[in-house]
Design a protein around this motif. Structure first.
Motif, PDB file in Angstrom:
ATOM      1  N   ALA A 457     -15.479   6.869  24.919  1.00 37.66           N
ATOM      2  CA  ALA A 457     -15.528   5.106  25.448  1.00 37.66           C
ATOM      3  C   ALA A 457     -14.063   4.773  25.953  1.00 37.66           C
ATOM      4  O   ALA A 457     -13.913   4.548  27.094  1.00 37.66           O
ATOM      5  CB  ALA A 457     -15.915   4.140  24.552  1.00 37.66           C
ATOM      6  N   LEU A 458     -13.071   5.332  25.139  1.00 34.77           N
ATOM      7  CA  LEU A 458     -11.663   4.819  25.559  1.00 34.77           C
ATOM      8  C   LEU A 458     -11.226   5.566  27.047  1.00 34.77           C
ATOM      9  O   LEU A 458     -10.815   5.148  27.987  1.00 34.77           O
ATOM     10  CB  LEU A 458     -10.644   5.052  24.570  1.00 34.77           C
ATOM     11  CG  LEU A 458      -9.148   4.634  25.059  1.00 34.77           C
ATOM     12  CD1 LEU A 458      -9.262   3.338  25.080  1.00 34.77           C
ATOM     13  CD2 LEU A 458      -8.301   5.101  23.628  1.00 34.77           C
ATOM     14  N   ALA A 459     -11.663   7.040  27.094  1.00 32.57           N
ATOM     15  CA  ALA A 459     -11.586   7.699  28.069  1.00 32.57           C
ATOM     16  C   ALA A 459     -12.192   7.246  29.422  1.00 32.57           C
ATOM     17  O   ALA A 459     -11.777   7.030  30.377  1.00 32.57           O
ATOM     18  CB  ALA A 459     -11.849   9.029  27.856  1.00 32.57           C
ATOM     19  N   THR A 460     -13.683   6.713  29.137  1.00 30.66           N
ATOM     20  CA  THR A 460     -14.273   6.207  30.249  1.00 30.66           C
ATOM     21  C   THR A 460     -13.732   4.930  30.842  1.00 30.66           C
ATOM     22  O   THR A 460     -13.437   4.637  32.046  1.00 30.66           O
ATOM     23  CB  THR A 460     -15.739   6.099  29.942  1.00 30.66           C
ATOM     24  OG1 THR A 460     -16.238   7.130  29.381  1.00 30.66           O
ATOM     25  CG2 THR A 460     -16.586   5.455  30.753  1.00 30.66           C
ATOM     26  N   TRP A 477     -13.702  -3.655  31.915  1.00 28.74           N
ATOM     27  CA  TRP A 477     -13.173  -2.421  31.087  1.00 28.74           C
ATOM     28  C   TRP A 477     -11.733  -2.491  30.401  1.00 28.74           C
ATOM     29  O   TRP A 477     -11.716  -1.764  29.508  1.00 28.74           O
ATOM     30  CB  TRP A 477     -12.962  -1.198  32.304  1.00 28.74           C
ATOM     31  CG  TRP A 477     -12.262  -1.293  33.527  1.00 28.74           C
ATOM     32  CD1 TRP A 477     -10.820  -1.358  33.693  1.00 28.74           C
ATOM     33  CD2 TRP A 477     -12.728  -1.678  35.029  1.00 28.74           C
ATOM     34  NE1 TRP A 477     -10.418  -1.657  34.819  1.00 28.74           N
ATOM     35  CE2 TRP A 477     -11.281  -1.832  35.708  1.00 28.74           C
ATOM     36  CE3 TRP A 477     -13.924  -1.585  35.346  1.00 28.74           C
ATOM     37  CZ2 TRP A 477     -11.618  -1.875  37.179  1.00 28.74           C
ATOM     38  CZ3 TRP A 477     -13.922  -1.965  36.821  1.00 28.74           C
ATOM     39  CH2 TRP A 477     -12.677  -2.295  37.501  1.00 28.74           C
ATOM     40  N   LEU A 478     -11.014  -3.660  30.943  1.00 28.86           N
ATOM     41  CA  LEU A 478      -9.881  -3.786  30.221  1.00 28.86           C
ATOM     42  C   LEU A 478     -10.205  -4.398  28.600  1.00 28.86           C
ATOM     43  O   LEU A 478      -9.524  -3.860  27.675  1.00 28.86           O
ATOM     44  CB  LEU A 478      -8.993  -4.797  30.928  1.00 28.86           C
ATOM     45  CG  LEU A 478      -8.099  -4.651  32.107  1.00 28.86           C
ATOM     46  CD1 LEU A 478      -7.501  -5.634  32.693  1.00 28.86           C
ATOM     47  CD2 LEU A 478      -7.523  -3.400  31.996  1.00 28.86           C
ATOM     48  N   LEU A 479     -11.290  -5.071  28.819  1.00 28.25           N
ATOM     49  CA  LEU A 479     -11.621  -5.563  27.366  1.00 28.25           C
ATOM     50  C   LEU A 479     -12.191  -4.491  26.618  1.00 28.25           C
ATOM     51  O   LEU A 479     -12.323  -4.445  25.519  1.00 28.25           O
ATOM     52  CB  LEU A 479     -12.723  -6.894  27.615  1.00 28.25           C
ATOM     53  CG  LEU A 479     -13.607  -7.263  26.425  1.00 28.25           C
ATOM     54  CD1 LEU A 479     -12.385  -7.855  25.394  1.00 28.25           C
ATOM     55  CD2 LEU A 479     -14.665  -8.235  26.894  1.00 28.25           C
ATOM     56  N   GLY A 480     -12.928  -3.574  27.407  1.00 24.09           N
ATOM     57  CA  GLY A 480     -13.663  -2.604  26.661  1.00 24.09           C
ATOM     58  C   GLY A 480     -12.521  -1.314  25.991  1.00 24.09           C
ATOM     59  O   GLY A 480     -12.676  -1.064  25.034  1.00 24.09           O
ATOM     60  N   ALA A 481     -11.543  -1.158  26.780  1.00 26.01           N
ATOM     61  CA  ALA A 481     -10.416  -0.474  26.222  1.00 26.01           C
ATOM     62  C   ALA A 481      -9.797  -1.026  24.979  1.00 26.01           C
ATOM     63  O   ALA A 481      -9.493  -0.328  23.968  1.00 26.01           O
ATOM     64  CB  ALA A 481      -9.229  -0.063  27.336  1.00 26.01           C
ATOM     65  N   GLY A 482      -9.550  -2.357  25.174  1.00 21.86           N
ATOM     66  CA  GLY A 482      -9.078  -2.908  23.826  1.00 21.86           C
ATOM     67  C   GLY A 482      -9.838  -3.050  22.682  1.00 21.86           C
ATOM     68  O   GLY A 482      -9.694  -2.888  21.478  1.00 21.86           O
ATOM     69  N   ALA A 494      -4.295  -1.985  21.052  1.00 22.03           N
ATOM     70  CA  ALA A 494      -5.408  -2.852  21.657  1.00 22.03           C
ATOM     71  C   ALA A 494      -4.788  -4.126  22.603  1.00 22.03           C
ATOM     72  O   ALA A 494      -5.587  -4.639  23.399  1.00 22.03           O
ATOM     73  CB  ALA A 494      -6.303  -3.410  20.590  1.00 22.03           C
ATOM     74  N   LEU A 495      -3.720  -4.666  21.750  1.00 23.96           N
ATOM     75  CA  LEU A 495      -3.270  -6.039  22.237  1.00 23.96           C
ATOM     76  C   LEU A 495      -3.038  -5.925  23.678  1.00 23.96           C
ATOM     77  O   LEU A 495      -3.711  -6.884  24.606  1.00 23.96           O
ATOM     78  CB  LEU A 495      -2.057  -6.289  21.516  1.00 23.96           C
ATOM     79  CG  LEU A 495      -2.167  -6.704  20.130  1.00 23.96           C
ATOM     80  CD1 LEU A 495      -0.727  -6.747  19.472  1.00 23.96           C
ATOM     81  CD2 LEU A 495      -2.897  -8.105  19.927  1.00 23.96           C
ATOM     82  N   PRO A 496      -2.339  -5.048  24.422  1.00 24.99           N
ATOM     83  CA  PRO A 496      -1.932  -5.322  26.050  1.00 24.99           C
ATOM     84  C   PRO A 496      -3.188  -5.164  26.586  1.00 24.99           C
ATOM     85  O   PRO A 496      -3.430  -5.831  27.706  1.00 24.99           O
ATOM     86  CB  PRO A 496      -1.117  -4.089  26.420  1.00 24.99           C
ATOM     87  CG  PRO A 496      -1.209  -2.931  25.161  1.00 24.99           C
ATOM     88  CD  PRO A 496      -1.533  -3.868  23.997  1.00 24.99           C
ATOM     89  N   TRP A 497      -4.268  -4.349  26.316  1.00 26.43           N
ATOM     90  CA  TRP A 497      -5.334  -4.176  27.314  1.00 26.43           C
ATOM     91  C   TRP A 497      -6.295  -5.554  26.918  1.00 26.43           C
ATOM     92  O   TRP A 497      -6.879  -6.291  28.061  1.00 26.43           O
ATOM     93  CB  TRP A 497      -6.344  -3.185  26.510  1.00 26.43           C
ATOM     94  CG  TRP A 497      -5.963  -1.841  26.521  1.00 26.43           C
ATOM     95  CD1 TRP A 497      -5.477  -0.882  25.846  1.00 26.43           C
ATOM     96  CD2 TRP A 497      -6.168  -1.047  27.963  1.00 26.43           C
ATOM     97  NE1 TRP A 497      -4.989   0.394  26.423  1.00 26.43           N
ATOM     98  CE2 TRP A 497      -5.581   0.339  27.544  1.00 26.43           C
ATOM     99  CE3 TRP A 497      -6.771  -1.278  29.196  1.00 26.43           C
ATOM    100  CZ2 TRP A 497      -5.370   1.159  28.715  1.00 26.43           C
ATOM    101  CZ3 TRP A 497      -6.800  -0.200  29.801  1.00 26.43           C
ATOM    102  CH2 TRP A 497      -6.094   1.025  29.967  1.00 26.43           C
ATOM    103  N   LEU A 498      -6.300  -6.047  25.776  1.00 25.85           N
ATOM    104  CA  LEU A 498      -6.928  -7.534  25.665  1.00 25.85           C
ATOM    105  C   LEU A 498      -6.323  -8.531  26.423  1.00 25.85           C
ATOM    106  O   LEU A 498      -6.906  -9.548  26.762  1.00 25.85           O
ATOM    107  CB  LEU A 498      -7.321  -7.786  24.275  1.00 25.85           C
ATOM    108  CG  LEU A 498      -8.132  -6.765  23.376  1.00 25.85           C
ATOM    109  CD1 LEU A 498      -7.751  -7.121  21.897  1.00 25.85           C
ATOM    110  CD2 LEU A 498      -9.465  -6.997  23.949  1.00 25.85           C
ATOM    111  N   GLN A 499      -4.701  -8.612  26.152  1.00 25.57           N
ATOM    112  CA  GLN A 499      -4.195  -9.656  26.797  1.00 25.57           C
ATOM    113  C   GLN A 499      -4.528  -9.430  28.426  1.00 25.57           C
ATOM    114  O   GLN A 499      -4.427 -10.628  29.276  1.00 25.57           O
ATOM    115  CB  GLN A 499      -2.682  -9.461  26.432  1.00 25.57           C
ATOM    116  CG  GLN A 499      -2.118  -9.872  25.088  1.00 25.57           C
ATOM    117  CD  GLN A 499      -0.920  -9.251  24.781  1.00 25.57           C
ATOM    118  OE1 GLN A 499      -0.596  -8.330  25.218  1.00 25.57           O
ATOM    119  NE2 GLN A 499      -0.614  -9.788  23.557  1.00 25.57           N
ATOM    120  N   ARG A 500      -4.511  -8.274  29.055  1.00 29.22           N
ATOM    121  CA  ARG A 500      -4.432  -8.212  30.536  1.00 29.22           C
ATOM    122  C   ARG A 500      -6.003  -8.793  30.839  1.00 29.22           C
ATOM    123  O   ARG A 500      -6.036  -9.150  31.841  1.00 29.22           O
ATOM    124  CB  ARG A 500      -4.389  -6.904  30.952  1.00 29.22           C
ATOM    125  CG  ARG A 500      -2.759  -6.281  30.813  1.00 29.22           C
ATOM    126  CD  ARG A 500      -2.944  -4.615  31.132  1.00 29.22           C
ATOM    127  NE  ARG A 500      -3.442  -4.461  32.299  1.00 29.22           N
ATOM    128  CZ  ARG A 500      -3.839  -2.876  32.579  1.00 29.22           C
ATOM    129  NH1 ARG A 500      -3.826  -2.057  31.793  1.00 29.22           N
ATOM    130  NH2 ARG A 500      -4.381  -2.859  33.919  1.00 29.22           N
TER     131      ARG A 500
END
Length: 577
Positions: A457-460, A477-482, A494-500
């Motif tokens: 999932a993270l790779a996707t 997908w930023l939310l998904g990566a977080g 996880a933090l920078p992905w969720l913040q973005r």
């Protein structure tokens, strides 16, 4: 995982690593060629076999092959040409012994290998030329007979797949439409422009070659891109893709258009930009190619899968329907409660006046599936909405089985109703008509999460971020990566992905709650409580009991990891009841 000569070839992550575990950068085509060598079982691979496997449906010259061979030898430190050796018949082989590490599933079982790697014969003691092996037999049949049989079956299957998607005139010619991807013109004044234009051309060729039922030809390009003249004039194509690359103070900009060759009529235009100071050249090239490729691929799909005729008696129906569809698309991709309600009303009004419009019905179904995913319907309402959406999509799939919007809507429906394996198949089909489709990639990643395949999932999600198309879906997908990082216990990552994600779409509430969990698990308790308070403000009434989606068909691995995240939310202030 394949290991040879001190290297690791990670097929799941599509990554080559050295003896110290450091990733070694390879272009996608170069990586694919190395994968072919590593899984060939010591067999000599002919030039034709390599080109057909690495560039399917693309007419390229041998220089493309030679460049990949040079890149592989450079990456492997094979200056003496002992690892990848030239055979007397003109083919190549990998001489190192390859060890296969089988995949282990979550239950501790060894998964079956997708490809078996045969025992490799010992390499000759000396000499740079290797005699090609004689023709092998498979289950008693010669290799030539097997190839002929497979080719015959492929031709039959190809006709079955092509029939629904091609226009009648193209179908009767029994040839797929041919797309000529012309070399991107470097109109910049920057010294990097020639290389950038060539690489973007190569990425566009690779992308269009993945689209079903079209044939791609690259009439010519710079050697840097690994695309050589095909020996076919552009006039032999049905459509041409032409573009110019410009460089300004702030950005690189690619402008492209799709032209009907016989008339010179422009069928579609697209533009994409990336920051001029982007340090990752490959990321910049990927986003430029995806930015225009995504738009042109969808337009190509519209032309090959025309909309059903409208039954509305209104003369202005087409314009109103187009506005409603555009509004729905925007609201599906970048959802807030207010925009969702407005788009739903607009689509319902349009359908009242044009009840047989398949495109409007599909857009409404897709929008309402987003509402179910966001838990904006009561359980009773959700059941009725699902039933209507299912009926709508079944009709749409019968009439337009290869339409990107229909496939996207069906994929979203399967995801929202917890049919995750089927959603992966449907989303993959959507990608076969638009390889740069970030929305489909997001839904694939979502399915992988619920199936407990967090690394996949993270790779996707990362792949979707590399394409960044459509930009309106970026927050998903930023939310998904977080989320994927959180599920794997990588809280700081996880933090920078969720913040973005929140910076783009701050009104969903659930994103803030995931951020609260990440802060809580990172020891940043005050920030965790503030994030949870904002999430509860946006989603009042949320508790431990209703913060998660339905768990039907969800992997035990995902259930266990999700329970830990929910407990972190409770610790950050989420009410238990």
């Amino acid at each position: 995982m394949l290991r040879f000569a001190g290297f690791e070839l990670d097929q799941r992550r599509e990554e080559l690593r050295g003896a110290d575990g450091t990733p070694i950068k390879l272009r996608p085509k170069t990586f694919e060629m190395l994968r072919l060598f590593a899984t060939s079982g010591g067999r000599v691979l002919s030039k034709q076999e390599l080109m057909e496997a690495v560039w399917p449906n693309v007419h390229v010259g041998e220089d493309s092959l030679f460049q990949c061979i040079r890149e592989l030898r450079s990456a492997l430190g094979d200056d003496r040409r002992q690892l990848i050796r030239l055979a007397s018949g003109g083919g190549y082989l990998l001489t190192a012994e390859v060890e296969v590490e089988p995949e282990v599933t979550a239950g501790g079982e060894v998964a079956p290998l997708a490809q078996a790697v045969e025992t490799r014969p010992p390499a000759p003691a000396s000499g740079s030329m290797i005699q090609a092996t004689s023709q092998r037999s498979i289950f008693g049949f010669s290799r030539r007979a097997m190839v002929a049989a497979v080719a015959g079956l492929g031709a039959i299957a190809g006709l079955a797949v092509a029939a629904p998607v091609l226009k009648p005139d193209l179908l009767f010619r029994r040839t797929p439409p041919r797309i000529a991807v012309m070399p991107i013109v470097d109109a910049s004044s920057d010294s990097r422009g020639v290389v950038m234009a060539a690489e973007v051309t190569g990425r566009l060729v690779d992308g269009f070659a993945k689209i079903q039922n079209v044939s791609v030809v690259a009439p010519g390009s710079a050697a840097v891109a690994g695309v050589e003249p095909a020996g076919l004039p552009a006039a032999s194509s049905d459509y041409e893709i032409r573009g110019e690359l410009q460089h300004g103070d702030q950005s690189w900009t690619l402008r492209a258009r799709m032209i009907k060759t016989t008339t010179g009529e422009v069928q579609a235009v697209a533009a994409a930009s990336v920051a001029a100071d982007e340090a990752d050249a490959q990321l910049a090239q990927s986003r430029l190619a995806a930015g225009v490729g995504h738009v042109l691929a969808r337009r190509l799909n519209e032309m090959l899968v025309p909309s059903a005729p409208s039954s509305s008696p209104r003369g202005s129906s087409a314009g109103g329907d187009k506005v409603a569809l555009e509004q729905a698309l925007a609201s599906i991709n970048q959802t807030t409660r207010e925009r969702y309600g407005a788009a739903q009303s607009m689509l319902q009004n349009a359908l009242t006046e044009d009840p047989d419009n398949v495109d409007l019905a599909v857009a409404l179904a897709s929008l309402q599936m987003r509402g179910i995913q966001m838990v904006w319907f009561s359980p009773e309402e959700a059941v009725a909405v699902e039933a209507r959406a299912n009926a709508t999509l079944e009709r749409a799939l019968r009439s337009k089985p290869n339409s990107i919007p229909v496939l996207e809507a069906h994929c979203r429906f399967l995801s929202a109703t917890n049919h995750f394996v089927k959603s992966l198949v449907t989303c993959a089909k959507a990608l076969s008509f638009d390889p740069w489709n970030g929305s489909a990639l997001y839904l694939i990643g979502l399915g992988q999460i619920f199936l407990g395949r967090f690394d996949d999932a993270l790779a996707t999600f990362r792949q979707a971020d590399r394409y960044d198309t459509p930009p309106a879906s970026r927050w998903t997908w930023l939310l998904g990566a977080g989320w994927a990082n959180l599920l794997m216990g990588r809280d700081e990552e996880a933090l920078p992905w969720l913040q973005r994600s929140i910076a783009i779409t701050p009104a969903t509430g659930r994103s803030h709650m995931l951020l609260a969990a990440a802060y809580q698990r990172s020891g940043r308790f005050e920030e965790a409580r503030a994030a949870m308070a904002e999430g509860l403000r946006l989603r009042p009434g949320t508790t431990k009991l209703n913060v998660t989606p339905p768990w039907k068909n969800v992997s035990p691995v995902c259930l266990a990891a999700s329970a830990r995240i929910v407990q972190s939310m409770v610790d950050a202030g989420l009410p238990e009841q």
